[in-house]
Write a protein that holds these residues in place. Sequence first.
Motif, short mmCIF file in Angstrom:
data_model
loop_
_atom_site.label_atom_id
_atom_site.label_comp_id
_atom_site.label_asym_id
_atom_site.label_seq_id
_atom_site.Cartn_x
_atom_site.Cartn_y
_atom_site.Cartn_z
N PHE A 81 0.83 -1.20 0.00
CA PHE A 81 0.00 0.00 0.00
C PHE A 81 0.87 1.26 0.00
N GLY A 82 1.92 1.26 0.78
CA GLY A 82 2.84 2.40 0.81
C GLY A 82 3.50 2.65 -0.54
N ARG A 83 3.79 1.58 -1.27
CA ARG A 83 4.45 1.71 -2.57
C ARG A 83 3.52 2.28 -3.64
N ILE A 84 2.22 2.06 -3.52
CA ILE A 84 1.30 2.62 -4.53
C ILE A 84 0.79 4.00 -4.14
N THR A 85 1.10 4.45 -2.92
CA THR A 85 0.60 5.75 -2.48
C THR A 85 1.69 6.78 -2.25
N GLN A 102 -6.74 7.65 -7.98
CA GLN A 102 -7.14 7.64 -6.57
C GLN A 102 -8.26 6.65 -6.29
N ASN A 103 -9.18 6.45 -7.23
CA ASN A 103 -10.27 5.51 -6.96
C ASN A 103 -9.75 4.09 -6.80
N LEU A 104 -8.67 3.72 -7.50
CA LEU A 104 -8.09 2.39 -7.34
C LEU A 104 -7.32 2.29 -6.02
N ILE A 105 -6.61 3.35 -5.67
CA ILE A 105 -5.91 3.38 -4.38
C ILE A 105 -6.93 3.26 -3.25
N ASP A 106 -8.05 3.95 -3.39
CA ASP A 106 -9.11 3.87 -2.37
C ASP A 106 -9.64 2.45 -2.22
N GLN A 107 -9.76 1.73 -3.33
CA GLN A 107 -10.24 0.34 -3.25
C GLN A 107 -9.24 -0.54 -2.52
N VAL A 108 -7.95 -0.35 -2.80
CA VAL A 108 -6.92 -1.14 -2.11
C VAL A 108 -6.94 -0.81 -0.62
N GLU A 109 -7.07 0.46 -0.29
CA GLU A 109 -7.14 0.86 1.12
C GLU A 109 -8.37 0.27 1.80
N GLN A 110 -9.51 0.29 1.12
CA GLN A 110 -10.74 -0.27 1.69
C GLN A 110 -10.62 -1.78 1.83
N TRP A 111 -9.94 -2.43 0.89
CA TRP A 111 -9.72 -3.87 0.98
C TRP A 111 -8.96 -4.20 2.26
N GLU A 112 -7.94 -3.41 2.54
CA GLU A 112 -7.17 -3.62 3.78
C GLU A 112 -8.06 -3.39 4.99
N THR A 113 -8.84 -2.32 4.98
CA THR A 113 -9.75 -2.01 6.09
C THR A 113 -10.78 -3.12 6.28
N ASP A 114 -11.26 -3.68 5.17
CA ASP A 114 -12.26 -4.75 5.23
C ASP A 114 -11.68 -6.09 5.66
N GLY A 115 -10.37 -6.19 5.79
CA GLY A 115 -9.76 -7.42 6.30
C GLY A 115 -9.06 -8.26 5.25
N LEU A 116 -8.74 -7.68 4.08
CA LEU A 116 -8.02 -8.41 3.02
C LEU A 116 -8.74 -9.70 2.64
N LEU A 117 -10.04 -9.59 2.42
CA LEU A 117 -10.87 -10.76 2.11
C LEU A 117 -10.60 -11.26 0.69
N GLU A 118 -10.65 -12.59 0.54
CA GLU A 118 -10.43 -13.17 -0.79
C GLU A 118 -11.70 -13.06 -1.64
N GLU A 119 -12.83 -13.46 -1.09
CA GLU A 119 -14.09 -13.44 -1.85
C GLU A 119 -15.19 -12.85 -1.01
#
Length: 119
Positions: A81-85, A102-119
């Motif tokens: 995340f640090g490398r893409i931001t 930024q919208n893609l960065i936001d998705q990656v950040e939200q993925w981390e917040t959501d718990g790095l879920l696979e599906e």
Amino acid sequence: MKLTYTSILALLLLFNCSNDSEDDLTDDTPITETITYTGHIKSIMDNNCINCHSNPPVNGAPMALTTYETVKESMLNRNLFGRITTDNTALLMPVGGPKLPQNLIDQVEQWETDGLLEE
């Protein structure tokens, strides 16, 4: 009055719409759905990272980002995340390219917040 090809082209250029703003390329709408690797993050990696982070990695990339496990591990232990931001162009991913939208960065950040879920 007879319109020639050149006249028509000139009229089109004269009355053509133009917008140099990048503001309409980003979506400021808050993400309300749960972000998952399969539903969202995989396509970001495939479209922006696989050129170097394939399996095996090329162009000096230290690891592949081709599976849920490798991307999750990179988020947890390799500061993905640090490398893409970052604003440091020497560290920014993708190398040599523009920063991800930024919208893609936001998705990656939200993925981390959501718990790095696979599906």
